[in-house]
Structure formats: C-alpha cells, structure tokens
Design an enzyme around this catalytic site. Structure first.
Site, PDB file in Angstrom:
ATOM      1  CB  SER A  95       7.732   6.597   7.773  1.00 37.03           C
ATOM      2  OG  SER A  95       8.955   7.206   8.056  1.00 37.03           O
ATOM      3  CD  GLU A 105       5.932   6.544   3.695  1.00 30.64           C
ATOM      4  OE1 GLU A 105       5.864   7.648   4.251  1.00 30.64           O
ATOM      5  OE2 GLU A 105       7.001   5.932   3.540  1.00 30.64           O
ATOM      6  NE  ARG A 140       7.955   9.717   2.011  1.00 28.42           N
ATOM      7  CZ  ARG A 140       8.857  10.708   1.909  1.00 28.42           C
ATOM      8  NH1 ARG A 140       8.909  11.474   0.835  1.00 28.42           N
ATOM      9  NH2 ARG A 140       9.731  10.923   2.865  1.00 28.42           N
TER      10      ARG A 140
HETATM   11  C1  FAD Z   1      13.970   0.792   7.271  1.00 30.63           C
HETATM   12  C2  FAD Z   1      13.222   1.510   6.157  1.00 30.63           C
HETATM   13  C3  FAD Z   1      13.447   2.849   5.940  1.00 30.63           C
HETATM   14  C4  FAD Z   1      12.768   3.534   4.922  1.00 30.63           C
HETATM   15  N1  FAD Z   1      13.008   4.864   4.742  1.00 30.63           N
HETATM   16  C5  FAD Z   1      12.374   5.539   3.766  1.00 30.63           C
HETATM   17  C6  FAD Z   1      12.646   6.929   3.557  1.00 30.63           C
HETATM   18  O1  FAD Z   1      13.473   7.538   4.232  1.00 30.63           O
HETATM   19  N2  FAD Z   1      11.963   7.560   2.583  1.00 30.63           N
HETATM   20  C7  FAD Z   1      11.055   6.920   1.784  1.00 30.63           C
HETATM   21  O2  FAD Z   1      10.469   7.561   0.897  1.00 30.63           O
HETATM   22  N3  FAD Z   1      10.788   5.606   1.952  1.00 30.63           N
HETATM   23  C8  FAD Z   1      11.421   4.911   2.913  1.00 30.63           C
HETATM   24  N4  FAD Z   1      11.152   3.572   3.105  1.00 30.63           N
HETATM   25  C9  FAD Z   1      10.177   2.900   2.232  1.00 30.63           C
HETATM   26  C10 FAD Z   1      10.811   2.139   1.030  1.00 30.63           C
HETATM   27  O3  FAD Z   1      12.172   1.968   1.213  1.00 30.63           O
HETATM   28  C11 FAD Z   1      10.563   2.847  -0.296  1.00 30.63           C
HETATM   29  O4  FAD Z   1       9.200   3.087  -0.510  1.00 30.63           O
HETATM   30  C12 FAD Z   1      11.120   2.046  -1.485  1.00 30.63           C
HETATM   31  O5  FAD Z   1      11.076   2.837  -2.658  1.00 30.63           O
HETATM   32  C13 FAD Z   1      10.349   0.740  -1.738  1.00 30.63           C
HETATM   33  O6  FAD Z   1      11.082   0.004  -2.699  1.00 30.63           O
HETATM   34  P1  FAD Z   1      10.843  -1.538  -2.913  1.00 30.63           P
HETATM   35  O7  FAD Z   1      11.615  -1.944  -4.107  1.00 30.63           O
HETATM   36  O8  FAD Z   1      11.120  -2.281  -1.664  1.00 30.63           O
HETATM   37  O9  FAD Z   1       9.290  -1.549  -3.271  1.00 30.63           O
HETATM   38  P2  FAD Z   1       8.201  -2.633  -2.816  1.00 30.63           P
HETATM   39  O10 FAD Z   1       8.000  -2.536  -1.354  1.00 30.63           O
HETATM   40  O11 FAD Z   1       8.518  -3.954  -3.379  1.00 30.63           O
HETATM   41  O12 FAD Z   1       6.921  -2.058  -3.559  1.00 30.63           O
HETATM   42  C14 FAD Z   1       6.334  -0.842  -3.162  1.00 30.63           C
HETATM   43  C15 FAD Z   1       5.216  -0.513  -4.162  1.00 30.63           C
HETATM   44  O13 FAD Z   1       5.797  -0.219  -5.424  1.00 30.63           O
HETATM   45  C16 FAD Z   1       5.319  -1.128  -6.418  1.00 30.63           C
HETATM   46  N5  FAD Z   1       6.465  -1.427  -7.278  1.00 30.63           N
HETATM   47  C17 FAD Z   1       7.700  -1.848  -6.890  1.00 30.63           C
HETATM   48  N6  FAD Z   1       8.509  -1.957  -7.960  1.00 30.63           N
HETATM   49  C18 FAD Z   1       7.762  -1.614  -9.035  1.00 30.63           C
HETATM   50  C19 FAD Z   1       8.011  -1.539 -10.447  1.00 30.63           C
HETATM   51  N7  FAD Z   1       9.211  -1.835 -10.966  1.00 30.63           N
HETATM   52  N8  FAD Z   1       6.992  -1.169 -11.280  1.00 30.63           N
HETATM   53  C20 FAD Z   1       5.769  -0.873 -10.772  1.00 30.63           C
HETATM   54  N9  FAD Z   1       5.477  -0.928  -9.469  1.00 30.63           N
HETATM   55  C21 FAD Z   1       6.454  -1.286  -8.607  1.00 30.63           C
HETATM   56  C22 FAD Z   1       4.792  -2.340  -5.677  1.00 30.63           C
HETATM   57  O14 FAD Z   1       3.787  -2.985  -6.422  1.00 30.63           O
HETATM   58  C23 FAD Z   1       4.265  -1.684  -4.406  1.00 30.63           C
HETATM   59  O15 FAD Z   1       2.973  -1.153  -4.654  1.00 30.63           O
HETATM   60  C24 FAD Z   1      11.827   2.854   4.109  1.00 30.63           C
HETATM   61  C25 FAD Z   1      11.602   1.487   4.326  1.00 30.63           C
HETATM   62  C26 FAD Z   1      12.285   0.818   5.344  1.00 30.63           C
HETATM   63  C27 FAD Z   1      12.062  -0.651   5.555  1.00 30.63           C
END
Ligand code: FAD
Length: 344
Positions: free
Chosen positions: A244, A340, A174
C-alpha cells in the site's frame, strides 16, 4: 583476520553496494558505503565512528517499505541479526525473543509450527522482524502491536542499548515512537507475547465469508490469508511495489457522513470513537488512476492503493505519480492522503 564484532568500524564498510535487489520497488540505487550488521555488538563502535566523521547513515531491513534515491549517501546499515528464542511458555502465554534480521513471514510460519498461534492474519507481509514495530504492521484486522511485549534497540541519542515496553513504543495505526523519531533507534531484537487462549480473528470480510459456519484452525487462516494476498497484491519479484503506497485516511464521523451523502458508495470502516477510516484505494480508483501508467511507473490494475515500477522507474517518477494522486484526491474529496513508505 577475524575481528571481534565489537570492533566493527568504518573500515569494514563495502563501497558502492547496489541495492536493486534490496528494495521491493525495484529502484536502481546504490549505497555509498554499506555494512551488514549481524550482531548488535557491532553497533556502538560503528556509530561512534560514523558520528566522529560526521557522516549521514540509515538502516535498511528488507527494503519493502522504502523509496530509495539513486544514491544513498553515507553509511547504510543492513540489518541481518538472526535468532529465535523461546524465553518462557506457561499455561497462559509464550514469550519469544527474535533477532531484527529474521524474515517476518518465516517467523509467523515458525510460530504456527511450534504450536504458538495468534499471528496467522499477518502472514506474507514482506520484510524483517526488526521493521515490524516501525509502522506497526497490520493486515486482516490485526496489528503487530497486539503481540509485542518489548523492543530492544540501540538508542543513538543515549548512545546505549535500551528496551522499550509496548506502552513506550506508542503504537498507533501505521505509527510508533520509532516512526516519530526517525534515525534515532536501531532495533536489534523484538520480544513477542503470544497468549495461549486462541480464537480466530475473522473480522475481515473475505475471511469471514470463507469461514462462515466453520471453525478454522490457525493454519487454515494462515493459508487463506496467503491465498487472498497473493491474488490481490503484485509479487515484488515480478512487479516492483511497496505494498500500500498510501495510508487509509482517518476522518471524523461528520466528514464521513457528508462524503457519504455525496458519494453513497464510499467505503469506510469504524475507527476510534467519533472517527472513520476511509478506503484510500476506493478514493484513488474513483479519481480514475487504477491501471494508469505514467512512463516507467503506474497504479496497479487490481488494487489502486499499490504503485508499481515496471522497470527503470526512479524515486522521482514514483513520487511524481504519488503527488498527482494526492492532489486529485484532495481536490475531489477534500481528503489528504499520507504516503506510507519511508522516503530516504
Ligand atoms: C507486497 C507488499 C505488501 C505489503 N503489505 C503490508 C501489509 O499488509 N501491512 C503492512 O503494515 N505493511 C505492508 N507492507 C510494507 C512492509 O512489508 C512493512 O512495512 C515491513 O515491516 C517493512 O520491513 P522491511 O524490513 O522491508 O523494512 P525496510 O523497508 O527496509 O525499512 C522500512 C523502515 O524501517 C526502518 N528500519 C528497518 N529495519 C530497522 C531496524 N532494525 N531498526 C530501525 N529501523 C529499521 C528503515 O530505516 C525504514 O525507515 C507491504 C509491502 C509490500 C512490498
């Protein structure tokens, strides 16, 4: 007037953009100014303008791993860069370059439809491709780091586009170089390398049980992962959550043995040499938090690792509950839980 994308400036931002639909925790939040980035060429001039005005800025992907304040100050860049391109495919591997704004789950599904298996265990993780390297998303025994060839980004320190190799991304559990250097890189594209040789990855107990004495296809594993995830995790469209909320803490073998002597049912997994990963959900459950509700927020009743927002909960409500959990777990087990999601 249709401006060339390279001339995007602060003048193109939208004021007071609501973000309730753009964060899975369902926190009522708005961006002071927001702008959709659909082409990487928009970034250099925009960043120059932001810096010249001394404004704060942040990047938002799908909003599935963030805790937002009620107002996001300055400029919020909404990453929407599309595109999937097969760069090469030979007998050993396939290289695919993908825009940061592509939806992660759709991309995994697309790879299977194209006949490029490998990432099926990572199905149904919400969010964008561009965010996947940030915390090195992982599930069911696999991490995305395993498939990333390189990451293309705008480096706001160097003021230019860079390509970081897999090694330079410094992936860990992570964690990544991007997470260690918050607000330095804007990821625009990710290149994946999928080996042609494929074997099912069934180390996760529920998958192993389901496919014992069988040789599942990638699609069968994909479907099984989707079914398991849907049965365990709340759908953010129905109940706000960020997956998580805590990382599984990593402790030494010695500390784990000591804890196991005191708590024989403790759940742990092997990690790096001499270390074990504790199931954070088990620790939280033992402290009596599963299903507990405090005002508009609470701990999901089927999985203690997930904090939920029943509606109207703020970052303060969520972080207040998280602090109570961290303190109790520390007091009971002597283990520090790390949050996280990214707190803005
Ligand atoms: C129901 C649920 C289940 C999940 N299960 C998992 C799992 O099994 N495993 C896991 O690892 N995670 C899990 N997650 C967490 C999440 O899905 C991941 O971390 C995902 O990669 C976040 O993507 P996002 O586009 O929504 O990022 P955001 O939430 O929009 O951003 C997350 C971070 O990344 C940065 N960011 C986003 N895009 C960029 C970019 N293009 N350039 C630079 N920085 C950027 C943002 O500034 C922020 O700091 C889960 C979340 C939920 C709601």
């Amino acid at each position: 007037m249709n401006l060339p994308s390279s001339s995007t400036t602060l003048a193109n931002c939208t004021p007071k953009l609501g973000l309730l639909q753009r964060n899975t925790l369902g926190i009522e939040s708005y961006a002071e100014q927001a702008i959709v980035i659909s082409k990487s060429e928009q970034i250099p001039l925009l960043l120059q303008d932001i810096k010249a005005h001394g404004l704060p800025w942040q990047v938002l992907g799908g909003g599935s791993n963030v805790v937002l304040p009620s107002v996001l100050p300055g400029i919020t860049l909404l990453i929407d860069i599309a595109g999937k391109e097969v760069l090469s495919s030979d007998r050993t591997e396939t290289l695919i370059r993908v825009g940061a704004g592509e939806h992660w789950h759709d991309f995994v599904q697309w790879t299977l439809a194209q006949g490029f298996p490998g990432m099926e265990n990572l199905a149904l993780i919400p969010g964008t491709v561009g965010a996947s390297p940030i915390q090195n998303i992982g599930a069911y025994g696999l991490e995305v780091a395993h498939f990333i060839e390189n990451v293309q980004a705008f480096d706001t320190e160097k003021n230019g586009f860079v390509t970081l190799s897999n090694r330079e991304c410094e992936f860990a559990y992570r964690d990544s170089y991007f997470k260690q250097n918050p607000n330095r890189f804007i990821i625009t594209q990710v290149t994946f390398k999928l080996p042609k040789a494929w074997a099912p990855k069934l180390t996760y107990a529920e998958l192993a049980k389901q496919f014992s004495n069988q040789s599942p296809t990638p699609l069968e594993i994909f479907n099984a992962v989707c079914a398991i995830r849907s049965s365990k995790l709340p759908d953010p469209k129905v109940l706000g959550n960020a997956g998580s909320f805590f990382q599984n803490p990593i402790v030494s073998e010695a500390q784990c043995t000591e804890l196991a002597n005191q708590y024989p049912a403790i759940v742990s997994f092997p990690d790096a040499v001499g270390q074990r990963k504790l199931a954070a959900g088990w620790l939280i459950d033992q402290c009596g938090f599963k299903g507990k509700r405090i005002g508009p927020v609470g701990v999901y009743d089927k999985q203690a690792l997930v904090l939920v927002n029943y509606g109207g909960g703020s970052a303060q409500d969520i972080l207040g509950l998280a602090k109570q959990i961290q303190d109790k777990v520390q007091e009971t087990f002597g283990v520090q839980l790390q949050i996280e999601p990214n707190i803005f």
